[in-house]
Write an enzyme that holds these catalytic residues in place. Structure first.
Site, PDB file in Angstrom:
ATOM      1  N   HIS A 102       0.881  -1.219   0.126  1.00  0.00           N
ATOM      2  CA  HIS A 102      -0.062  -0.081  -0.106  1.00  0.00           C
ATOM      3  C   HIS A 102       0.904   1.297  -0.047  1.00  0.00           C
ATOM      4  O   HIS A 102       2.013   1.166   0.315  1.00  0.00           O
ATOM      5  CB  HIS A 102      -0.945  -0.010   1.113  1.00  0.00           C
ATOM      6  CG  HIS A 102      -2.132   0.852   1.130  1.00  0.00           C
ATOM      7  ND1 HIS A 102      -1.847   2.244   1.389  1.00  0.00           N
ATOM      8  CD2 HIS A 102      -3.398   0.834   0.686  1.00  0.00           C
ATOM      9  CE1 HIS A 102      -2.959   2.997   1.148  1.00  0.00           C
ATOM     10  NE2 HIS A 102      -3.717   1.815   0.765  1.00  0.00           N
ATOM     11  N   ASP A 138      -7.936  -4.856  -0.375  1.00  0.00           N
ATOM     12  CA  ASP A 138      -8.437  -5.593  -1.528  1.00  0.00           C
ATOM     13  C   ASP A 138      -8.170  -7.182  -1.471  1.00  0.00           C
ATOM     14  O   ASP A 138      -8.910  -8.102  -2.152  1.00  0.00           O
ATOM     15  CB  ASP A 138      -7.918  -5.429  -2.697  1.00  0.00           C
ATOM     16  CG  ASP A 138      -8.341  -3.809  -3.224  1.00  0.00           C
ATOM     17  OD1 ASP A 138      -7.799  -2.982  -3.514  1.00  0.00           O
ATOM     18  OD2 ASP A 138      -9.592  -3.878  -3.119  1.00  0.00           O
TER      19      ASP A 138
HETATM   20  C1  SDX Z   1      -6.305   0.292  -2.987  1.00  0.00           C
HETATM   21  O1  SDX Z   1      -4.246   4.757  -1.697  1.00  0.00           O
HETATM   22  C2  SDX Z   1      -5.147   4.283  -1.244  1.00  0.00           C
HETATM   23  O2  SDX Z   1      -5.526   4.457  -0.198  1.00  0.00           O
HETATM   24  C3  SDX Z   1      -5.742   3.092  -2.415  1.00  0.00           C
HETATM   25  C4  SDX Z   1      -6.778   2.166  -1.582  1.00  0.00           C
HETATM   26  C5  SDX Z   1      -8.118   3.017  -1.266  1.00  0.00           C
HETATM   27  O3  SDX Z   1      -8.728   2.733  -0.299  1.00  0.00           O
HETATM   28  O4  SDX Z   1      -8.261   4.022  -2.077  1.00  0.00           O
HETATM   29  O5  SDX Z   1      -6.359   1.837   0.003  1.00  0.00           O
HETATM   30  C6  SDX Z   1      -7.397   0.939  -2.245  1.00  0.00           C
HETATM   31  O6  SDX Z   1      -5.570   0.727  -4.209  1.00  0.00           O
HETATM   32  C7  SDX Z   1      -5.204  -0.700  -2.158  1.00  0.00           C
HETATM   33  C8  SDX Z   1      -4.025  -1.213  -3.275  1.00  0.00           C
HETATM   34  C9  SDX Z   1      -4.547  -2.275  -4.078  1.00  0.00           C
HETATM   35  N1  SDX Z   1      -3.636  -2.552  -4.813  1.00  0.00           N
HETATM   36  C10 SDX Z   1      -2.865  -3.761  -5.061  1.00  0.00           C
HETATM   37  O7  SDX Z   1      -3.015  -4.667  -4.195  1.00  0.00           O
HETATM   38  C11 SDX Z   1      -1.718  -3.991  -6.128  1.00  0.00           C
HETATM   39  C12 SDX Z   1      -0.514  -4.652  -5.427  1.00  0.00           C
HETATM   40  N2  SDX Z   1       0.086  -3.494  -4.786  1.00  0.00           N
HETATM   41  C13 SDX Z   1       1.132  -2.957  -5.394  1.00  0.00           C
HETATM   42  O8  SDX Z   1       1.043  -2.837  -6.874  1.00  0.00           O
HETATM   43  C14 SDX Z   1       1.598  -1.815  -4.755  1.00  0.00           C
HETATM   44  O9  SDX Z   1       1.849  -2.168  -3.364  1.00  0.00           O
HETATM   45  C15 SDX Z   1       0.746  -0.505  -4.710  1.00  0.00           C
HETATM   46  C16 SDX Z   1       0.321  -0.035  -6.044  1.00  0.00           C
HETATM   47  C17 SDX Z   1      -0.498  -0.699  -3.917  1.00  0.00           C
HETATM   48  C18 SDX Z   1       1.665   0.438  -3.836  1.00  0.00           C
HETATM   49  O10 SDX Z   1       2.600   0.772  -4.795  1.00  0.00           O
HETATM   50  P1  SDX Z   1       3.724   1.999  -4.410  1.00  0.00           P
HETATM   51  O11 SDX Z   1       3.663   2.742  -3.102  1.00  0.00           O
HETATM   52  O12 SDX Z   1       4.266   2.723  -5.516  1.00  0.00           O
HETATM   53  O13 SDX Z   1       5.200   1.115  -3.975  1.00  0.00           O
HETATM   54  P2  SDX Z   1       6.184   0.421  -4.746  1.00  0.00           P
HETATM   55  O14 SDX Z   1       5.375   0.177  -6.190  1.00  0.00           O
HETATM   56  O15 SDX Z   1       7.063   1.680  -4.946  1.00  0.00           O
HETATM   57  O16 SDX Z   1       6.704  -0.771  -4.271  1.00  0.00           O
HETATM   58  C19 SDX Z   1       7.634  -0.546  -3.168  1.00  0.00           C
HETATM   59  C20 SDX Z   1       8.760  -1.965  -3.179  1.00  0.00           C
HETATM   60  C21 SDX Z   1       9.011  -2.156  -4.514  1.00  0.00           C
HETATM   61  O17 SDX Z   1       9.994  -3.070  -4.466  1.00  0.00           O
HETATM   62  P3  SDX Z   1      11.632  -2.433  -4.890  1.00  0.00           P
HETATM   63  O18 SDX Z   1      11.914  -1.818  -6.020  1.00  0.00           O
HETATM   64  O19 SDX Z   1      11.626  -1.268  -3.695  1.00  0.00           O
HETATM   65  O20 SDX Z   1      12.490  -3.520  -4.611  1.00  0.00           O
HETATM   66  O21 SDX Z   1       7.700  -2.839  -2.910  1.00  0.00           O
HETATM   67  C22 SDX Z   1       7.568  -3.757  -4.010  1.00  0.00           C
HETATM   68  C23 SDX Z   1       7.939  -3.166  -5.379  1.00  0.00           C
HETATM   69  O22 SDX Z   1       8.466  -3.964  -6.046  1.00  0.00           O
HETATM   70  N3  SDX Z   1       6.147  -4.130  -4.086  1.00  0.00           N
HETATM   71  C24 SDX Z   1       5.800  -5.498  -4.177  1.00  0.00           C
HETATM   72  C25 SDX Z   1       4.202  -5.241  -3.998  1.00  0.00           C
HETATM   73  N4  SDX Z   1       3.930  -4.012  -3.663  1.00  0.00           N
HETATM   74  C26 SDX Z   1       5.129  -3.158  -3.595  1.00  0.00           C
HETATM   75  N5  SDX Z   1       6.187  -6.557  -4.518  1.00  0.00           N
HETATM   76  C27 SDX Z   1       5.436  -7.477  -4.943  1.00  0.00           C
HETATM   77  N6  SDX Z   1       4.118  -7.506  -4.706  1.00  0.00           N
HETATM   78  C28 SDX Z   1       3.509  -6.525  -4.227  1.00  0.00           C
HETATM   79  N7  SDX Z   1       2.104  -6.387  -4.393  1.00  0.00           N
END
Ligand code: SDX
Length: 428
Positions: free
Chosen positions: A307, A364
């Protein structure tokens, strides 16, 4: 004594006020940054950038706290109703009995939609994703209620538009589902409460009696409360920026629905179930998929995990996980993907990659399992999210309008070609 922050650049020092909110969050007010220093800030994804001040929702990602207008999400989920929470978010206070009854009566009275909207619905093929249908039908309200087109000149129309949105969104959502099933639509039954009316419009079939299961209706009401607002997330920021151009509330909400659709945002609840189903079909090896999620060369992500703000448990995920156990037990549903979800969660919570990146289950991760148990099809899950988030979008849009916020127009740093002369095609 007001705080300030100093910036030094090319031998010059610049000082900017720091504002602090009611929960002691502080921000540098850079309104005069460019005029004084020629500098702008750069922050892709706005990870460190506040777009506004807001009095609606407070969340603390480190502590896993979520409150709507100061009330804890745990209390509201347990003790309130979705319509009462909608009133709280939009008007700022919990309603009195009289206010609640009037609000509820107004909404019940406006659940019907113009018969011509069925012609728009019938234009969609049955394989149209319900989110695309929903955003289109919501935007079509601009055609049926032209007085809504300029919310600045016609403030009285805004309150009526709010009632119409909350009243008609369940009708549109259910009709999008019926279109996909090739079934005739059901009209609202105003004798039923909000969630029961939606369930009946969704699942009732001609010539068959349909009784709403109170367990299902209560579970749905709780899920809608949990999704009702979440401060400046992607879709809410979309609603605010579209509304900042003085576009109508219908156009702004339609834009929010489209932003929510993405699998990184609200679309994740659909992706979670598709992921769990794929793991189940592939033998149920959670560790194999955990390794895929950690592999930088593999685009696979653990959907429902991580998140932007929560670096601790998403409080909604905790409540939904417990509700999933309760609902499946009450309905006598045994869903193997719930077991896979729990195994995946335990493995991830004990895996260094996820621990290091503070990746926890989000709202989710478990919601799709409940929707499935309630009989809601996978590609309707994000529509359910939109149904829940609607009052939050409305409250945020209304706050932006009432605060007279300027049109949203970020700057950029240009990295393209410098000036060059045009060369005619026969000389290239
Ligand atoms: C919602 O914003 C809100 O409040 C949203 C929400 C709402 O109520 O409106 O809460 C609802 O959208 C919840 C989120 C739902 N999405 C997912 O479940 C999709 C999977 N999650 C990711 O795609 C990710 O965690 C996000 C998009 C939710 C957040 O992405 P960020 O903040 O941009 O974080 P990032 O992509 O920079 O990740 C940081 C690190 C990275 O690794 P490094 O490059 O540091 O090595 O964490 C890793 C990412 O690769 N990472 C994951 C991951 N999420 C982040 N690795 C594997 N699986 C994941 N799910």
């Amino acid at each position: 004594m007001s705080e300030s922050a100093k910036l030094s650049f090319k031998g010059q020092e610049y000082e900017f006020p720091v504002i602090t909110g009611t929960e002691n969050e502080s921000a540098i007010d850079i309104a005069k940054l460019r005029a004084s220093s020629g500098l702008i800030t750069l922050d892709p994804g706005y990870k460190n950038t506040g777009a506004t001040t807001s009095a609606i929702t407070f969340l603390d990602g480190e502590e896993g706290i979520l409150r709507y207008r100061g009330y804890r999400i745990e209390d509201l989920a347990e003790k309130s109703t979705f319509l009462e929470v909608s009133y709280l978010l939009i008007y700022g206070e919990l309603p009195t009995q009289a206010q609640y009854e009037n609000f509820s009566k107004e909404i019940t009275h406006h659940t019907l939609v113009h018969e011509d909207i069925k012609k728009i619905l019938e234009g969609f093929p049955s394989n149209a994703h319900p989110m695309g249908v929903l955003s289109s039908l919501i935007c079509s309200l601009t055609a049926f209620y032209p007085d809504s087109l300029n919310p600045v000149r016609n403030k009285e129309e805004v309150d009526m538009s709010i009632v119409r949105l909350i009243a008609k969104m369940p009708t549109f959502a259910a009709w999008a589902y019926k279109n996909e099933m090739g079934h005739p639509v059901n009209y609202p039954d105003n004798a039923l409460d909000y969630c029961s009316n939606f369930l009946k419009m969704m699942f009732a079939l001609p010539a068959e009696k349909y009784d709403v299961d109170p367990v299902v209706s209560a579970a749905l009401d709780k899920l809608l409360i949990l999704h009702a607002d979440h401060e400046q997330n992607c879709s809410t920021s979309t609603v605010r920026i579209v509304g900042s151009s003085q576009a109508s509330i219908y156009a702004s909400i339609s834009a929010g629905i489209n932003a929510l659709w993405g699998p990184l945002h609200g679309g994740a609840n659909q992706s979670v179930i598709e992921m769990l189903e794929a793991i189940k079909a592939d033998g149920g090896d959670a560790k194999k998929y955990l390794d895929k999620a950690k592999d930088k060369n593999d685009p696979f992500r653990l959907m429902g995990f991580g998140h932007r703000v929560y670096k601790n448990f998403d409080p909604r995920a905790k409540i939904i996980k417990k509700a999933a156990d309760d609902v499946l037990e009450k309905l006598g549903v045994n869903d193997p993907v719930l077991d896979i979800a729990k195994e995946l969660e335990q493995a991830a919570l004990n895996d260094q990659y996820f621990i290091d990146r503070q990746l926890y289950p989000n709202v989710d991760f478990y919601s799709g399992i409940i929707y499935r148990a309630l009989g809601i099809p996978t590609d309707m899950f994000t529509v359910m999210f939109a149904l829940g988030r609607l009052p939050g979008w409305i409250a945020q849009w209304k706050e932006m309008r009432e605060n007279g916020e300027p049109i949203g127009r970020p700057r950029q740093v240009y990295t393209g070609e410098n000036e060059r002369d045009y060369v005619s095609i026969n000389k290239r």
